[in-house]
Design a protein around this motif. Structure first.
Motif, PDB file in Angstrom:
ATOM      1  N   PRO A   1       0.827  -1.214   0.000  1.00 58.29           N
ATOM      2  CA  PRO A   1       0.000   0.000   0.000  1.00 58.29           C
ATOM      3  C   PRO A   1       0.860   1.261   0.000  1.00 58.29           C
ATOM      4  CG  PRO A   1      -0.807  -1.576   1.611  1.00 58.29           C
ATOM      5  CD  PRO A   1       0.515  -2.102   1.134  1.00 58.29           C
ATOM      6  N   VAL A   2       0.344   2.303  -0.606  1.00 58.47           N
ATOM      7  CA  VAL A   2       1.062   3.582  -0.670  1.00 58.47           C
ATOM      8  C   VAL A   2       1.351   4.072   0.750  1.00 58.47           C
ATOM      9  CG1 VAL A   2       0.924   5.992  -1.408  1.00 58.47           C
ATOM     10  CG2 VAL A   2      -0.022   4.169  -2.853  1.00 58.47           C
ATOM     11  N   PRO A   3       2.596   4.420   1.068  1.00 58.45           N
ATOM     12  CA  PRO A   3       2.916   4.856   2.431  1.00 58.45           C
ATOM     13  C   PRO A   3       2.314   6.214   2.751  1.00 58.45           C
ATOM     14  CG  PRO A   3       4.813   5.141   1.000  1.00 58.45           C
ATOM     15  CD  PRO A   3       3.783   4.400   0.196  1.00 58.45           C
TER      16      PRO A   3
ATOM     17  N   LEU B   1       0.099  -7.919  12.450  1.00 58.29           N
ATOM     18  CA  LEU B   1       0.233  -6.625  11.799  1.00 58.29           C
ATOM     19  C   LEU B   1      -0.579  -6.634  10.509  1.00 58.29           C
ATOM     20  CD1 LEU B   1       3.984  -5.543  12.052  1.00 58.29           C
ATOM     21  CD2 LEU B   1       2.107  -5.134  13.643  1.00 58.29           C
ATOM     22  N   THR B   2      -0.914  -5.458  10.025  1.00 53.96           N
ATOM     23  CA  THR B   2      -1.529  -5.354   8.710  1.00 53.96           C
ATOM     24  C   THR B   2      -0.434  -5.166   7.665  1.00 53.96           C
ATOM     25  OG1 THR B   2      -1.752  -2.945   8.764  1.00 53.96           O
ATOM     26  CG2 THR B   2      -3.553  -4.234   9.738  1.00 53.96           C
ATOM     27  N   VAL B   3      -0.769  -5.429   6.422  1.00 51.21           N
ATOM     28  CA  VAL B   3       0.185  -5.206   5.342  1.00 51.21           C
ATOM     29  C   VAL B   3       0.528  -3.718   5.239  1.00 51.21           C
ATOM     30  CG1 VAL B   3       0.593  -5.424   2.865  1.00 51.21           C
ATOM     31  CG2 VAL B   3      -0.587  -7.240   4.086  1.00 51.21           C
ATOM     32  N   ALA B   4      -0.442  -2.860   5.521  1.00 50.24           N
ATOM     33  CA  ALA B   4      -0.181  -1.422   5.475  1.00 50.24           C
ATOM     34  C   ALA B   4       0.830  -1.012   6.534  1.00 50.24           C
ATOM     35  CB  ALA B   4      -1.485  -0.647   5.641  1.00 50.24           C
ATOM     36  N   GLU B   5       0.702  -1.566   7.743  1.00 45.29           N
ATOM     37  CA  GLU B   5       1.677  -1.260   8.795  1.00 45.29           C
ATOM     38  C   GLU B   5       3.065  -1.752   8.406  1.00 45.29           C
ATOM     39  OE1 GLU B   5      -1.222  -1.355  12.738  1.00 45.29           O
ATOM     40  OE2 GLU B   5      -0.470  -3.238  11.892  1.00 45.29           O
TER      41      GLU B   5
ATOM     42  N   GLY C   1       7.070 -16.263   5.723  1.00 42.86           N
ATOM     43  CA  GLY C   1       8.275 -16.455   4.935  1.00 42.86           C
ATOM     44  C   GLY C   1       9.166 -15.243   5.025  1.00 42.86           C
ATOM     45  N   SER C   2      10.212 -15.228   4.233  1.00 38.52           N
ATOM     46  CA  SER C   2      11.123 -14.090   4.189  1.00 38.52           C
ATOM     47  C   SER C   2      10.965 -13.353   2.867  1.00 38.52           C
ATOM     48  CB  SER C   2      12.581 -14.540   4.367  1.00 38.52           C
ATOM     49  OG  SER C   2      12.977 -15.417   3.331  1.00 38.52           O
ATOM     50  N   TYR C   3      11.042 -12.031   2.944  1.00 35.62           N
ATOM     51  CA  TYR C   3      10.839 -11.171   1.786  1.00 35.62           C
ATOM     52  C   TYR C   3      11.916 -10.096   1.765  1.00 35.62           C
ATOM     53  CZ  TYR C   3       6.061 -13.099   1.894  1.00 35.62           C
ATOM     54  OH  TYR C   3       4.960 -13.941   1.926  1.00 35.62           O
ATOM     55  N   ARG C   4      12.323  -9.710   0.570  1.00 36.54           N
ATOM     56  CA  ARG C   4      13.229  -8.574   0.387  1.00 36.54           C
ATOM     57  C   ARG C   4      12.398  -7.341   0.041  1.00 36.54           C
ATOM     58  NH1 ARG C   4      18.562  -8.633  -1.459  1.00 36.54           N
ATOM     59  NH2 ARG C   4      18.282 -10.742  -2.276  1.00 36.54           N
ATOM     60  N   TYR C   5      12.734  -6.215   0.661  1.00 32.69           N
ATOM     61  CA  TYR C   5      12.065  -4.966   0.328  1.00 32.69           C
ATOM     62  C   TYR C   5      12.705  -4.366  -0.912  1.00 32.69           C
ATOM     63  CZ  TYR C   5      10.229  -0.205   0.779  1.00 32.69           C
ATOM     64  OH  TYR C   5       9.623   1.013   0.545  1.00 32.69           O
ATOM     65  N   VAL C   6      11.870  -3.963  -1.874  1.00 36.33           N
ATOM     66  CA  VAL C   6      12.344  -3.346  -3.120  1.00 36.33           C
ATOM     67  C   VAL C   6      11.945  -1.876  -3.075  1.00 36.33           C
ATOM     68  CG1 VAL C   6      12.330  -3.463  -5.636  1.00 36.33           C
ATOM     69  CG2 VAL C   6      11.946  -5.552  -4.291  1.00 36.33           C
ATOM     70  N   PRO C   7      12.831  -0.982  -2.643  1.00 34.73           N
ATOM     71  CA  PRO C   7      12.457   0.422  -2.442  1.00 34.73           C
ATOM     72  C   PRO C   7      11.908   1.101  -3.689  1.00 34.73           C
ATOM     73  CG  PRO C   7      14.550  -0.037  -1.368  1.00 34.73           C
ATOM     74  CD  PRO C   7      14.221  -1.248  -2.204  1.00 34.73           C
ATOM     75  N   ALA C   8      12.516   0.886  -4.848  1.00 30.85           N
ATOM     76  CA  ALA C   8      12.100   1.584  -6.062  1.00 30.85           C
ATOM     77  C   ALA C   8      10.664   1.262  -6.444  1.00 30.85           C
ATOM     78  CB  ALA C   8      13.041   1.230  -7.212  1.00 30.85           C
ATOM     79  N   ARG C   9      10.184   0.107  -6.034  1.00 28.24           N
ATOM     80  CA  ARG C   9       8.810  -0.306  -6.374  1.00 28.24           C
ATOM     81  C   ARG C   9       7.897  -0.313  -5.159  1.00 28.24           C
ATOM     82  NH1 ARG C   9       9.383  -5.681 -10.038  1.00 28.24           N
ATOM     83  NH2 ARG C   9       7.150  -5.285 -10.228  1.00 28.24           N
ATOM     84  N   HIS C  10       8.427  -0.012  -3.998  1.00 31.80           N
ATOM     85  CA  HIS C  10       7.709  -0.141  -2.722  1.00 31.80           C
ATOM     86  C   HIS C  10       6.935  -1.467  -2.737  1.00 31.80           C
ATOM     87  CE1 HIS C  10       6.086   0.995   1.090  1.00 31.80           C
ATOM     88  NE2 HIS C  10       4.849   1.027   0.654  1.00 31.80           N
ATOM     89  N   ALA C  11       7.704  -2.532  -2.793  1.00 30.84           N
ATOM     90  CA  ALA C  11       7.137  -3.865  -2.957  1.00 30.84           C
ATOM     91  C   ALA C  11       7.996  -4.882  -2.220  1.00 30.84           C
ATOM     92  CB  ALA C  11       7.057  -4.228  -4.440  1.00 30.84           C
ATOM     93  N   LEU C  12       7.431  -6.069  -2.047  1.00 32.98           N
ATOM     94  CA  LEU C  12       8.144  -7.184  -1.440  1.00 32.98           C
ATOM     95  C   LEU C  12       8.450  -8.226  -2.500  1.00 32.98           C
ATOM     96  CD1 LEU C  12       6.082  -7.746   1.831  1.00 32.98           C
ATOM     97  CD2 LEU C  12       8.336  -6.684   1.634  1.00 32.98           C
TER      98      LEU C  12
END
Length: 220
Positions: free
Chosen positions: A29-31, A57-61, A105-116
């Motif tokens: 979600p958009v921060p 937690l929520t995905v937004a949090e 599971g484990s996820y990498r944060y992708v800053p340029a896409r604000h995605a996991l």
């Protein structure tokens, strides 16, 4: 209590559309860039908390916390935490243990896409970081942030390690202050086996783990 609204359907996160078979990418979600807690209030309230409730937690949090640590904050690609010469050596992963609508599971944060980006699904009932640390707060928290770095990116000779570790501290403090603003709790954990963490989350490059930050709803 300040909570962010979830703007993406949870069903889409339960069965995400993969960008590739090897690395499904989940948009977040958009921060939010305005809140109800001042910086001064967050600074005064920040404490290390090691006991969490069972509330998810929520995905937004989750997305807001990731953005606070390493998110893109302007059209020029610059991030919330400063980086020497904008080289951005940090890699931020999260071990998801209890987030609404998001598989463990484990996820990498992708800053340029604000995605996991999915690194590894959880298998079995044991926490992913069991072999990495015995600290109970890590296994009880709904999420555990893994702050790591590719030191070679800094390309500053003898200063590369110093500058990169300093940047990790800046990103970590951003995350901790956002935790307070969301009425959540967190603690920095250095008592772990970095190599075991790296193996558990399935980092595949030259990432070296610096610190863990478990976060969730405070107990008591």
């Amino acid at each position: 209590m300040f909570r962010l609204s979830l703007v993406l359907p949870l069903a889409a996160l339960l069965v995400p559309a993969a960008a590739s078979a090897a690395a499904p990418v989940l948009p977040l979600p958009v921060p939010q860039k305005q809140g109800t807690v001042s910086v001064e209030s967050a600074l005064a309230a920040r404490r290390s908390v090691r006991a969490f409730t069972n509330e998810a937690l929520t995905v937004a949090e989750l997305g807001q916390l990731l953005w606070a640590a390493q998110g893109v904050s302007g059209p020029d690609g610059k991030r919330t935490a400063p980086s020497a010469r904008h080289l951005y050596p940090l890699e931020l992963a999260v071990v998801v243990q209890n987030v609404e609508g998001l598989a463990r599971g484990s996820y990498r944060y992708v800053p340029a896409r604000h995605a996991l980006e999915l690194l590894a699904p959880a298998r079995g009932g044991d926490p992913m970081l069991t072999r990495a640390t015995s600290q109970p707060q890590v296994h009880a928290a709904p999420v555990v942030f893994v702050v790591a770095a590719v030191y070679e990116r800094m390309d500053a000779g003898a200063r590369s390690t110093t500058w990169t570790d300093y940047e990790a501290g800046l990103a970590s403090e951003n995350l901790l202050l956002q935790v307070v603003a969301l009425r959540l709790a967190a603690v920095v954990v250095g008592g772990m086996d970095p190599a075991a963490v790296r193996e558990a989350v399935r980092f595949t490059g030259h990432e070296r783990v610096i610190v863990l930050i478990p976060a969730g709803h405070p107990a008591g």
